[in-house]
Motif scaffolding. Structure first.
Motif, PDB file in Angstrom:
ATOM      1  N   ALA A 240       0.826  -1.213   0.000  1.00 64.69           N
ATOM      2  CA  ALA A 240       0.000   0.000   0.000  1.00 64.69           C
ATOM      3  C   ALA A 240       0.859   1.260   0.000  1.00 64.69           C
ATOM      4  O   ALA A 240       0.569   2.224  -0.732  1.00 64.69           O
ATOM      5  CB  ALA A 240      -0.938  -0.013   1.205  1.00 64.69           C
ATOM      6  N   ILE A 241       1.902   1.297   0.819  1.00 65.01           N
ATOM      7  CA  ILE A 241       2.747   2.490   0.869  1.00 65.01           C
ATOM      8  C   ILE A 241       3.498   2.669  -0.449  1.00 65.01           C
ATOM      9  O   ILE A 241       3.679   3.788  -0.938  1.00 65.01           O
ATOM     10  CB  ILE A 241       3.717   2.412   2.063  1.00 65.01           C
ATOM     11  CG1 ILE A 241       2.936   2.444   3.385  1.00 65.01           C
ATOM     12  CG2 ILE A 241       4.707   3.576   2.025  1.00 65.01           C
ATOM     13  CD1 ILE A 241       3.810   2.398   4.624  1.00 65.01           C
ATOM     14  N   SER A 242       3.920   1.567  -1.058  1.00 63.16           N
ATOM     15  CA  SER A 242       4.585   1.648  -2.369  1.00 63.16           C
ATOM     16  C   SER A 242       3.657   2.234  -3.423  1.00 63.16           C
ATOM     17  O   SER A 242       4.103   2.893  -4.367  1.00 63.16           O
ATOM     18  CB  SER A 242       5.060   0.259  -2.802  1.00 63.16           C
ATOM     19  OG  SER A 242       6.070  -0.225  -1.959  1.00 63.16           O
ATOM     20  N   ALA A 243       2.351   1.992  -3.245  1.00 65.99           N
ATOM     21  CA  ALA A 243       1.369   2.520  -4.194  1.00 65.99           C
ATOM     22  C   ALA A 243       1.006   3.971  -3.898  1.00 65.99           C
ATOM     23  O   ALA A 243       0.181   4.562  -4.603  1.00 65.99           O
ATOM     24  CB  ALA A 243       0.105   1.664  -4.165  1.00 65.99           C
ATOM     25  N   GLY A 244       1.610   4.563  -2.862  1.00 58.80           N
ATOM     26  CA  GLY A 244       1.384   5.967  -2.552  1.00 58.80           C
ATOM     27  C   GLY A 244       0.467   6.236  -1.375  1.00 58.80           C
ATOM     28  O   GLY A 244       0.204   7.391  -1.050  1.00 58.80           O
ATOM     29  N   THR A 245      -0.015   5.197  -0.712  1.00 61.87           N
ATOM     30  CA  THR A 245      -0.901   5.386   0.435  1.00 61.87           C
ATOM     31  C   THR A 245      -0.080   5.834   1.645  1.00 61.87           C
ATOM     32  O   THR A 245       1.022   5.337   1.873  1.00 61.87           O
ATOM     33  CB  THR A 245      -1.639   4.080   0.788  1.00 61.87           C
ATOM     34  OG1 THR A 245      -2.309   3.610  -0.377  1.00 61.87           O
ATOM     35  CG2 THR A 245      -2.640   4.308   1.901  1.00 61.87           C
ATOM     36  N   ARG A 246      -0.614   6.763   2.411  1.00 59.64           N
ATOM     37  CA  ARG A 246       0.084   7.235   3.598  1.00 59.64           C
ATOM     38  C   ARG A 246       0.102   6.150   4.672  1.00 59.64           C
ATOM     39  O   ARG A 246      -0.827   5.362   4.785  1.00 59.64           O
ATOM     40  CB  ARG A 246      -0.581   8.502   4.145  1.00 59.64           C
ATOM     41  CG  ARG A 246      -0.529   9.681   3.183  1.00 59.64           C
ATOM     42  CD  ARG A 246      -1.281  10.881   3.737  1.00 59.64           C
ATOM     43  NE  ARG A 246      -1.270  11.994   2.802  1.00 59.64           N
ATOM     44  CZ  ARG A 246      -0.318  12.922   2.738  1.00 59.64           C
ATOM     45  NH1 ARG A 246       0.706  12.860   3.588  1.00 59.64           N
ATOM     46  NH2 ARG A 246      -0.379  13.895   1.855  1.00 59.64           N
ATOM     47  N   ALA A 247       1.152   6.158   5.468  1.00 61.87           N
ATOM     48  CA  ALA A 247       1.312   5.130   6.503  1.00 61.87           C
ATOM     49  C   ALA A 247       0.117   5.094   7.452  1.00 61.87           C
ATOM     50  O   ALA A 247      -0.360   4.016   7.832  1.00 61.87           O
ATOM     51  CB  ALA A 247       2.598   5.382   7.291  1.00 61.87           C
ATOM     52  N   ARG A 248      -0.379   6.253   7.827  1.00 63.33           N
ATOM     53  CA  ARG A 248      -1.525   6.313   8.742  1.00 63.33           C
ATOM     54  C   ARG A 248      -2.740   5.620   8.143  1.00 63.33           C
ATOM     55  O   ARG A 248      -3.462   4.893   8.823  1.00 63.33           O
ATOM     56  CB  ARG A 248      -1.854   7.758   9.074  1.00 63.33           C
ATOM     57  CG  ARG A 248      -3.008   7.929  10.065  1.00 63.33           C
ATOM     58  CD  ARG A 248      -3.458   9.378  10.172  1.00 63.33           C
ATOM     59  NE  ARG A 248      -4.461   9.520  11.222  1.00 63.33           N
ATOM     60  CZ  ARG A 248      -4.221  10.003  12.425  1.00 63.33           C
ATOM     61  NH1 ARG A 248      -2.999  10.384  12.740  1.00 63.33           N
ATOM     62  NH2 ARG A 248      -5.183  10.098  13.317  1.00 63.33           N
ATOM     63  N   HIS A 249      -2.978   5.851   6.853  1.00 59.85           N
ATOM     64  CA  HIS A 249      -4.153   5.298   6.187  1.00 59.85           C
ATOM     65  C   HIS A 249      -4.024   3.793   5.929  1.00 59.85           C
ATOM     66  O   HIS A 249      -5.011   3.139   5.620  1.00 59.85           O
ATOM     67  CB  HIS A 249      -4.402   6.037   4.872  1.00 59.85           C
ATOM     68  CG  HIS A 249      -4.715   7.486   5.071  1.00 59.85           C
ATOM     69  ND1 HIS A 249      -4.605   8.422   4.062  1.00 59.85           N
ATOM     70  CD2 HIS A 249      -5.117   8.175   6.172  1.00 59.85           C
ATOM     71  CE1 HIS A 249      -4.938   9.613   4.525  1.00 59.85           C
ATOM     72  NE2 HIS A 249      -5.247   9.493   5.804  1.00 59.85           N
ATOM     73  N   VAL A 250      -2.820   3.261   6.052  1.00 66.41           N
ATOM     74  CA  VAL A 250      -2.617   1.818   5.917  1.00 66.41           C
ATOM     75  C   VAL A 250      -2.784   1.131   7.265  1.00 66.41           C
ATOM     76  O   VAL A 250      -3.456   0.109   7.378  1.00 66.41           O
ATOM     77  CB  VAL A 250      -1.215   1.508   5.346  1.00 66.41           C
ATOM     78  CG1 VAL A 250      -1.018   0.001   5.224  1.00 66.41           C
ATOM     79  CG2 VAL A 250      -1.021   2.169   3.998  1.00 66.41           C
ATOM     80  N   VAL A 251      -2.175   1.709   8.285  1.00 68.27           N
ATOM     81  CA  VAL A 251      -2.123   1.071   9.606  1.00 68.27           C
ATOM     82  C   VAL A 251      -3.466   1.120  10.332  1.00 68.27           C
ATOM     83  O   VAL A 251      -3.889   0.115  10.935  1.00 68.27           O
ATOM     84  CB  VAL A 251      -1.027   1.728  10.463  1.00 68.27           C
ATOM     85  CG1 VAL A 251      -1.138   1.308  11.925  1.00 68.27           C
ATOM     86  CG2 VAL A 251       0.350   1.377   9.910  1.00 68.27           C
ATOM     87  N   MET A 252      -4.139   2.263  10.277  1.00 68.20           N
ATOM     88  CA  MET A 252      -5.357   2.411  11.089  1.00 68.20           C
ATOM     89  C   MET A 252      -6.434   1.381  10.745  1.00 68.20           C
ATOM     90  O   MET A 252      -7.046   0.810  11.668  1.00 68.20           O
ATOM     91  CB  MET A 252      -5.914   3.827  10.956  1.00 68.20           C
ATOM     92  CG  MET A 252      -5.082   4.896  11.656  1.00 68.20           C
ATOM     93  SD  MET A 252      -4.599   4.514  13.361  1.00 68.20           S
ATOM     94  CE  MET A 252      -6.122   3.989  14.091  1.00 68.20           C
TER      95      MET A 252
END
Length: 354
Positions: A240-252
């Motif tokens: 997800a982060i490699s695709a440009g998603t912010r860390a917060r929006h992945v983890v939460m």
């Protein structure tokens, strides 16, 4: 949360809470002539009150999807507003006859009734003082300050994360990308997991570049003994982060989903449908001698431990960073080179942190 207990050797009521690397305890009151059963009842009721108050911290009204009348958001806000009624309930002349709308009010009334039964002015004063300190600790943690008694928040998983806490975790990981003790004792684990996801992705990126491997190959080498699902959360985060998603929006979403499961329900069915389909395919292709059937194969509902999802995810991410270093050192055993490269990559992608 704070756990209350009776120290029978010293005849005291004690309060105990986690500090991230063990528990600390304090004496709330000395018991003089109180019946042991009633004293244990008081300890159990105080523990329940603490648990409910800290739930207002871990499950804030702001994270609920609905906020209208009779909604989850409204219920949570009512529980948080009930903080103001706790101490007056404990010091009231009578505990009976008062309406209790929320669970926190009901718990406070239970404590008040037991205090009246014990009928000791000094005990009531000591307990009320300690409960006041507990409420203040929750409010302090809500502001992002985890000092003193509010430090117990480092053992809790929250549906939200303070930007202040995320920034603090980011600074700690800059100092030590492998995760030092302060990351477990000074920072909310949800915030720490968000920052660690950002640094994990940076470590994966530099390791993939140094070893000429695909990032998913790097992540795939991070399997943990006894934790077969840990790799799932790491792959989800790295992808997800490699695709440009912010860390917060992945983890939460990962943490919130696990918290929902801990409460006894699945939030949304798409992920569950995917897991069921994967399990059915596994049963279909498995060796018949294994005797697997749809009724015997275990179906994990989450890749995290639902009883402690944020600390569990933080552990997984730090393990992932260590794994990256283990791969990196096959091509260069200069640890400082790996650390410097990871710091540089994390700084370049800093906008993806929050």
């Amino acid at each position: 949360m704070t756990r209350y207990a009776i120290d029978r050797a010293r005849n005291t009521l004690t309060a105990q809470w986690s500090t991230g690397i063990g528990d600390t305890a304090t004496i709330v009151a000395r018991l003089v002539g109180e019946q042991l059963h009633d004293a244990h009842q008081l300890a159990a009721e105080l523990t329940q009150l603490s648990q409910l108050c800290w739930r207002s911290y871990t499950h804030p009204a702001s994270t609920a999807e609905q906020h209208g009348p009779h909604s989850l958001g409204r219920q949570r806000q009512l529980e948080r507003d009930a903080f103001d009624k706790v101490l007056p309930t404990l010091i009231a002349a009578r505990a009976d006859g008062q309406p209790a709308v929320t669970k926190i009010e009901q718990a406070a009334l239970a404590v008040a009734r037991t205090l009246r039964k014990l009928d000791t002015c000094e005990l009531t004063t000591s307990v009320t003082t300690d409960v006041g300190a507990e409420l203040a600790a929750v409010e302090q943690a809500e502001r992002g300050d985890l000092a003193e008694r509010a430090q117990q928040a480092v053992a809790l998983s929250r549906e939200d994360a303070s930007p202040l806490q995320i920034s603090q975790a980011d600074r700690l990981l800059y100092d030590d990308p492998f995760g030092g003790q302060a990351l477990f004792t000074e920072v909310d684990p949800t915030a720490a997991a968000i920052a660690a996801a950002h640094w994990f992705h940076a470590a994966v990126t530099v390791t993939a570049q140094r070893t000429n491997r695909h990032p998913i190959q790097v992540v795939g080498s991070a399997e943990q003994a006894g934790k077969p699902l840990a790799i799932e959360s790491l792959i989800d985060i790295a992808t997800a982060i490699s695709a440009g998603t912010r860390a917060r929006h992945v983890v939460m979403p990962l943490i919130r989903n696990a918290l929902h499961i801990a409460d006894g329900y699945v939030h949304g069915i798409l992920d569950l449908q995917h897991r069921i389909a994967t399990a059915q395919e596994f049963v279909h292709t498995a060796d018949p001698e294994l005797g697997l059937t749809p009724d015997t194969i275990p179906l994990p509902l989450t890749s995290l431990n639902p009883t402690r999802p944020a600390p569990d995810l933080l552990d997984n991410l730090l393990h992932g960073i260590h794994t990256c270093w283990q791969l990196y050192q096959h091509h260069s055993d200069a640890r400082q080179e790996f650390v410097d490269a990871t710091r540089e990559e994390a700084a370049v992608r800093s906008e993806r942190l929050l």
